[in-house]
Design an enzyme around this catalytic site. Sequence first.
Site, short mmCIF file in Angstrom:
data_model
loop_
_atom_site.label_atom_id
_atom_site.label_comp_id
_atom_site.label_asym_id
_atom_site.label_seq_id
_atom_site.Cartn_x
_atom_site.Cartn_y
_atom_site.Cartn_z
N SER A 60 0.81 -1.22 0.00
CA SER A 60 0.00 0.00 0.00
C SER A 60 0.85 1.27 0.00
CB SER A 60 -0.94 0.00 1.22
OG SER A 60 -0.18 -0.02 2.43
N GLY A 61 2.16 1.11 -0.16
CA GLY A 61 3.03 2.29 -0.23
C GLY A 61 3.80 2.55 1.05
N ALA A 62 4.12 3.81 1.28
CA ALA A 62 4.98 4.18 2.41
C ALA A 62 4.24 4.15 3.74
CB ALA A 62 5.56 5.58 2.18
N PHE A 64 3.29 5.47 7.50
CA PHE A 64 3.10 6.79 8.09
C PHE A 64 4.12 7.09 9.19
CE2 PHE A 64 -1.57 6.36 6.85
CZ PHE A 64 -1.42 7.20 5.75
N ASN A 90 16.31 6.92 -3.50
CA ASN A 90 15.83 6.84 -4.87
C ASN A 90 16.95 6.51 -5.85
OD1 ASN A 90 12.91 7.55 -5.80
ND2 ASN A 90 13.24 8.77 -3.95
N LEU A 115 5.74 4.02 -4.54
CA LEU A 115 7.05 3.45 -4.82
C LEU A 115 6.97 1.96 -5.10
CD1 LEU A 115 9.34 5.31 -2.25
CD2 LEU A 115 9.55 5.37 -4.73
#
Length: 267
Positions: A60-62, A64, A90, A115
């Site tokens: 689900s990404g980065a 929190f 990156n 990402l």
Amino acid sequence: MIEYEKLNGGLFTITINEPSKLNSLTLSDFTRIAKLIQQADADDEIVAIFLQSTGKFFSSGAQFDYFDEIERMGPEKKEQRLRSDIATMNVYVADVFAQHRKPLVCCLNGPAIGLAASMVLLCDIVYAMNEQVYLLFPFSSLGFAAELGCSVTAPSKLGINRTSEHFVFSTEIQYEEMVQARLIAKNFHLPPGKTAEFNSQVHTLIQQSIAGKNRQAMLDIQQLLSQRDALVRAQGRETGVTLPFWLHGEPLKRFKQLQTKQRKHRL
């Protein structure tokens, strides 16, 4: 949690295993994935590398938690940390994906966001568990620009016009579109909850596919098909464009709004 395993037949698996958090990732997790790819690349016994997941989401990404930590820092320390984490991560991760020598197979069991979606596009072969998979690049919604080479990989695999629409408006790239673009090599048509079986079936398919093949020929073919030069150029351009957004604090503010329910999450 990022786990790895060497399997029989020259296979190396890298598994995102945090299903209770929808396999969200820290920046350190992305770096660890890159290091494991390097480790597998350097191992003469390894023929193919798998990037796979658990549960119902690929990722689900980065997470929190990282943004909470950054927000508590003073202005100077925050800038130093962002330059180090965002720019360095990156460049390093994109460079590893650009330089890898062995087939990198993605077992896409569910949605991939941010990402993580960029990593999916960096893989050489993508298999889908079912029609519920999708990619989402919510850069404009979160207040920053493209990362991890996706300004090169997305147009080359989806087309420039469709990429522009999805990136500018932060819309989902659904399964049907990925099939039309030939991004999905095969759909295994397994129901939700069968991720472990899906991963195992992909492993079996690859073992059967590489049986009897000349390993050096496979490596050389992989190098000829790589987008190495374009990705190396893109990672510098993307970092230069997206870093100012982070330094001005817009993504941190929007992640905080998501966390406190002031902004509606697409998930």
